[in-house]
Write an enzyme that holds these catalytic residues in place. Sequence first.
Site, mmCIF file in Angstrom:
data_model
loop_
_atom_site.group_PDB
_atom_site.id
_atom_site.type_symbol
_atom_site.label_atom_id
_atom_site.label_comp_id
_atom_site.label_asym_id
_atom_site.label_seq_id
_atom_site.Cartn_x
_atom_site.Cartn_y
_atom_site.Cartn_z
ATOM 1 N N ARG A 85 -25.029 35.283 51.635
ATOM 2 C CA ARG A 85 -25.626 33.953 51.465
ATOM 3 C C ARG A 85 -24.595 32.870 51.172
ATOM 4 N NH1 ARG A 85 -30.439 34.820 47.280
ATOM 5 N NH2 ARG A 85 -29.321 36.751 46.810
ATOM 6 N N LYS A 137 -17.323 37.130 47.896
ATOM 7 C CA LYS A 137 -18.152 36.306 47.007
ATOM 8 C C LYS A 137 -17.573 36.129 45.608
ATOM 9 C CE LYS A 137 -22.106 37.705 45.063
ATOM 10 N NZ LYS A 137 -23.537 37.913 44.741
ATOM 11 N N GLY A 177 -27.523 49.584 46.404
ATOM 12 C CA GLY A 177 -28.204 49.157 45.194
ATOM 13 C C GLY A 177 -27.340 49.240 43.947
ATOM 14 N N GLY A 192 -37.642 39.181 36.965
ATOM 15 C CA GLY A 192 -38.407 40.202 36.274
ATOM 16 C C GLY A 192 -38.753 39.729 34.867
ATOM 17 N N ASN A 235 -25.217 33.248 43.969
ATOM 18 C CA ASN A 235 -25.458 33.918 45.245
ATOM 19 C C ASN A 235 -25.267 33.018 46.452
ATOM 20 O OD1 ASN A 235 -26.210 36.580 44.306
ATOM 21 N ND2 ASN A 235 -28.043 35.609 43.476
ATOM 22 N N LYS A 266 11.062 15.681 45.366
ATOM 23 C CA LYS A 266 10.824 17.018 45.912
ATOM 24 C C LYS A 266 11.987 17.935 45.547
ATOM 25 C CE LYS A 266 11.709 20.013 49.483
ATOM 26 N NZ LYS A 266 12.999 20.415 50.101
ATOM 27 N N TYR A 271 17.619 16.491 55.263
ATOM 28 C CA TYR A 271 17.190 17.393 56.327
ATOM 29 C C TYR A 271 17.738 16.925 57.666
ATOM 30 C CZ TYR A 271 13.811 20.193 59.072
ATOM 31 O OH TYR A 271 13.216 21.077 59.934
ATOM 32 N N ALA A 280 24.010 -1.888 48.029
ATOM 33 C CA ALA A 280 22.743 -1.987 48.755
ATOM 34 C C ALA A 280 22.988 -1.911 50.255
ATOM 35 C CB ALA A 280 22.040 -3.283 48.394
ATOM 36 N N ARG A 325 28.557 -0.343 55.254
ATOM 37 C CA ARG A 325 27.652 -1.116 56.101
ATOM 38 C C ARG A 325 28.489 -2.045 56.976
ATOM 39 N NH1 ARG A 325 25.538 -4.048 50.704
ATOM 40 N NH2 ARG A 325 27.064 -5.743 50.564
#
Length: 455
Positions: free
Chosen positions: A16, A23, A78, A140, A228, A351, A387, A423, A440
């Site tokens: 179910r 489950k 059962g 029951g 369930n 990271k 990377y 910078a 730069r």
Amino acid sequence: MSNRYAVILAAGQGTRMKSKLYKVLHPVCGKPMVQHVVDQVSALGVQEQIAVVGFGAEVVKEQLGTKVTYVVQEQQLGTGHAVMQAASLLEDKEGVTLVLCGDTPLLTSETLHQLLECHEHENAKVTVLTAEAEDPTGYGRIIRNGEGLVERIVEQKDATEAELSVQEINTGTYCFDNVLLFEALKQVGNDNAQGEYYLPDVIEIAKKKGETVAAYQTASFEETLGVNDRVALSQAETVMRKRINEYWMRQGVTIIDPENTYISASAKIGQDTIIYPGTHLLGEVNVGDDCIIGPNTELKDSSIAEGTVIRQSVVHDSEVGKVVSIGPFAHIRPQSSIGDDVRIGNFVEIKKSTLGQGSKASHLSYIGDATVGSNVNFSCGAVTVNYDGKNKFKTVIEDGAFIGCNANLIAPVKVGKQALVAAGSTITDDVPEASLSIARSRQTNKEDYFNENNR
């Protein structure tokens, strides 16, 4: 006190749930249902826990580990048949056996302890855990005699009008005299529509022998919820979340909006910490005293030291030191270590890096695969370029260095103590200690360029 054992029924596939996941492994507040059950039973100090497994047995064993002994129910015939699989381990032992289901994550060790105590106090051979249900439909019914002992358990379909009005229901959790249990199970038949062997039939066998069958009624019906399907899973999550949040508030944690705060069952939180709405503490999270977490923050499997503030950010599998400020909108990815007094601002991603005490990355930076010393400053837009498309490389930045705006540090590279990267620089070689590095192109101004090209 007699020897105590536990049998946890965890062999059902759970069709179910409509899921590829077994489950009892569906999580409630971050912890698999069956793990909740095992942890609560472990708190009782039982001599042995036996899990009856079937579908997904290897995955369940991987989750529960060596705390539990395993038996396999090859065919699902059962609950009585399931318990019989433990006969080779238990049937010759004196003592009390607790039988409960692996899909009842809300049961507490306190309730189970009271059930065991009632069983021994009543000198019973069987004791049923019961609860009062507002709507007992489908359960029951517990029919007691004048002395308060269980006369019988009547299933809904077999109940008279008077019996249907009874609101005390059978929860499916039991205590048994161990010897009686396994003797009676040999007498249980499967002459029913499903062709299964039912554990409650042991109660009738015990009654016919003149044995005492008792009942302990828990005050909390919701605690007995069996999961369930996904609807019940959501209900269990809501109850468990409320229970966890109330526990931490009583321990001195301020939770501004408990209905919108999600704390795992494994989390730990220090006193005088404030948690704002939309916060998720997932897995093994440890938050120290005097922290401010949230709003809209996700912490997973991480340690956060005292006095730290984390707002609108994500921290996974990392360590964060004292009096750190993170966010808004920062992302601390796995295997990062953030030192004391560090400032990580908006739209900064860390990271697999270490940042030393007092370092700052206030905005729009990426720091990956880096070892950063103390009192280092990252200006806006600084990037460790780690990377090359195939391999990751490391950047080392020593104490007191200053990384200017829009600087790219092409790893592997090292920036020495007190060095300054200008910078706009792209750094491909090591920068010596106390140096200024400029990488730069020189600025060229072409005068009257616009007019010459728009005549």
